[in-house]
Design an enzyme around this catalytic site. Sequence first.
Site, PDB file in Angstrom:
ATOM      1  N   SER A 299     -11.288 -12.869  39.705  1.00 53.73           N
ATOM      2  CA  SER A 299     -10.057 -12.014  39.971  1.00 53.73           C
ATOM      3  C   SER A 299      -9.516 -11.952  41.122  1.00 53.73           C
ATOM      4  CB  SER A 299     -10.217 -10.416  39.506  1.00 53.73           C
ATOM      5  OG  SER A 299     -11.181  -9.897  40.523  1.00 53.73           O
ATOM      6  N   ASP A 300      -8.194 -11.536  41.357  1.00 57.79           N
ATOM      7  CA  ASP A 300      -7.813 -11.257  42.984  1.00 57.79           C
ATOM      8  C   ASP A 300      -8.353  -9.851  43.097  1.00 57.79           C
ATOM      9  OD1 ASP A 300      -4.660 -11.774  44.513  1.00 57.79           O
ATOM     10  OD2 ASP A 300      -6.633 -10.984  45.391  1.00 57.79           O
ATOM     11  N   TYR A 301      -8.169  -9.210  44.337  1.00 57.03           N
ATOM     12  CA  TYR A 301      -8.902  -8.236  44.918  1.00 57.03           C
ATOM     13  C   TYR A 301      -8.359  -6.831  44.068  1.00 57.03           C
ATOM     14  CZ  TYR A 301     -10.466  -5.306  48.963  1.00 57.03           C
ATOM     15  OH  TYR A 301     -11.032  -4.536  49.919  1.00 57.03           O
TER      16      TYR A 301
END
Length: 756
Positions: A299-301
């Site tokens: 995932s992104d952050y």
Amino acid sequence: MMNQPITRRTMLMATAAAAALQAVPEAMAAPPRRRRSARVEALIARMTVEEKAGQLNLPTFPGATAAGFNPAAPGAVFEKLLADVKASRLTGVFNSSSLEAMRRLQEAAVKETRLGIPLLFGGDVIHGYRTIFPVPLAEASSFDPDLAERTARVAATEATAMGLDWNFAPMVDIARDARWGRIVEGAGEDVLLGSQMAAARVRGFQGRSLRDDDAMLACPKHFAAYGAAEAGLDYNIVDLSEHTLREVYLPPFKAAFDAGALSTMASFNEINGLPSNANSWLLGDVLRREWGFGGFVVSDYNGDLETIDHGLAANEREAVKLSIMAGVDMSMASGLYLKHLPDLVARREVPMAVLNDAVRRVLTVKEALGLFDDPYRRLAAGREQRLRTAVHVALAREAAQRSIVMLKNEGDLLPVPTSGKRIALIGPFADDKANLNGPWTVFGRDPAIDLATGIRAAVRNPALVSVTKGSNVNASIAGGIEAAVAAAREADVVLLAIGEDQNMSGEASSRADIVIPDAQQALAEAVAATGKPIVVLLKNGRPLALKGAVLNAEAILVTWFLGSQTGHGIADVVFGRQSPSGRLPVSFPQVAGQVPYYYAHKNTGRPNPPDKIDPYRARYLGVTHRARFPFGHGLTYGQIVYSALDLGGGTIKRGGTLTIAATVTNRGKRAAVETVQLYVQDVAASLTRPVRELKAYRRIALAPGESQQVTFNLRGTDLAFLGRNGRPVIEPGLFRVWVAPSAEAAGVNGSFTLNA
Ligand code: GLC
């Protein structure tokens, strides 16, 4: 118009043809299924659910600790991280710049946990680690994937010498709205150029084999269509057809995966109501089943957590369930997988098979990186000598030179002689040292060469160079303009260093307007009023709508953010040591209101002529539907003329090849490198097609007076596009063709017919 669905054989030909013309292979058949690893399967069989959840948990390395890590007194934050490692609660960490801290964590993972699974160390090495290269948008101006591969290789060599295995790069988002701040991180608006840059940077990061200690796992991001954020507002929704998604935004990712990238990052944005983190069609149907992607998705952050704010998940548990079921294997920063997966699996809300598949993909990549054989492969001490070597610095200077785009040069003001000229270097970036590397410089510590230093080093008598700030970036300075005007009056030529600072582009840095800040525009107007010739040295992370004295300056160089060798790279071009060779990877609009503006736009039913304002035509009041400076534009110190277009027989069969030739001549007195571009237009098709599409480009060196014939082999299959049924089609009919110096230049042009 006949609508000929393409057979698999034709599609494969299209792929070969596309590769031959350096275009991007279309969505090809999935690569063979990967053989499962006995070591990985044995581990999965032994792992508890908690250990499995830990393998999918990626926290950030607390910045302070990373920078100031002290092995003798590591501090509570590091101790907590160490305890988590010993409890098998994490799969790795990202953005640590402390080799010692990473070694300590790896030792704990390998020697003090039940199964000894090694950690993975990631980081954002977007345009260099310790040697900083031009920002990716600048580097794309080189129109040279080989250069991008070389700088990526250096970045990986340096980053792996300091413990990193995994790069959160390349960013391959096509971007067509200059308001979007992250346009600076990618390769611009064009599918072909963006795809070739994506593949080149993956090759550069990953090197010959992922098992090498200087190989770095690539992570093409942000999957997908993050650059299509509505209104150029970062994190905003994306609403677009599958047709446009597949034709414009997916190809660079496909090119990156075809180049061997084994991880990818789900984007923050939704597409048509589904955040990428929860989009099983994107992450499952397209990425895995259609493309056969065998790596893992991170995932992104906080991307999983954000599905709550998106309005999709009602709570954290649901956020985790949506994400892992959609195909997000690893959770960055939020800690939610660690917290909720064991319970979700225990309650059979997430099948154990799904959890095992995610763990399998992560462990398989760790094995591919050689981490099981040697967990310290990239953690060896004493490799600092690999950082910022003379070869790396020289490459940074070459990349800086070749990323500069000359927009105009009236009266051949450039190059400036190195002697006998009084030079007034004016502007907030005249001797600024804080905005040389550009956004996303996480690990770069060493000072870069600033502009004043570069200019003074290049001239015979530095005493003839005055430096005057004149204004701040966004505010005037008391007496600043007066001082600048006085300096200009004393000079023979003004170098006006203006533009954006590095906080005005990058993440969460969309601008509602894309002009030079008012204080600097006022400075430019006042300096121009002296009548002295002006060279604008533009510092920018996006296209800008230039106006007034800035636009009317005799010469304009787009210098972006050029990294460690900024000052020398710019001076090399200003004083003629290097002829400018960069070409715009993004269109510069006339006014901000035109964006999103891109060259490959449709004609509409009421096209407005390019050079006048007709009534009831597709244009704004008083503004034609054209760029101020189009994609592909860039002048050299030569005087380049295109002539003698030769289209062979003027017809081409679907399975055939048309050899297109043109003569390019340098009528100037100085050597030049010209980027010759091939564009086509499908004039009448079963779906409307762009007014031009870049199909190939070629960089050629031309001595003064030299002519070269440039040929392109265009294949029928290179004219494929996604038809009404969503599958590639090739349709007979009339095509226009240009061999030209930009997407809106005439160059030499003609037409040919594609026969059935
Ligand atoms: C950021 C960015 C992403 C980056 C990640 C880790 O929010 O969107 O590009 O790789 O977080 O720093």
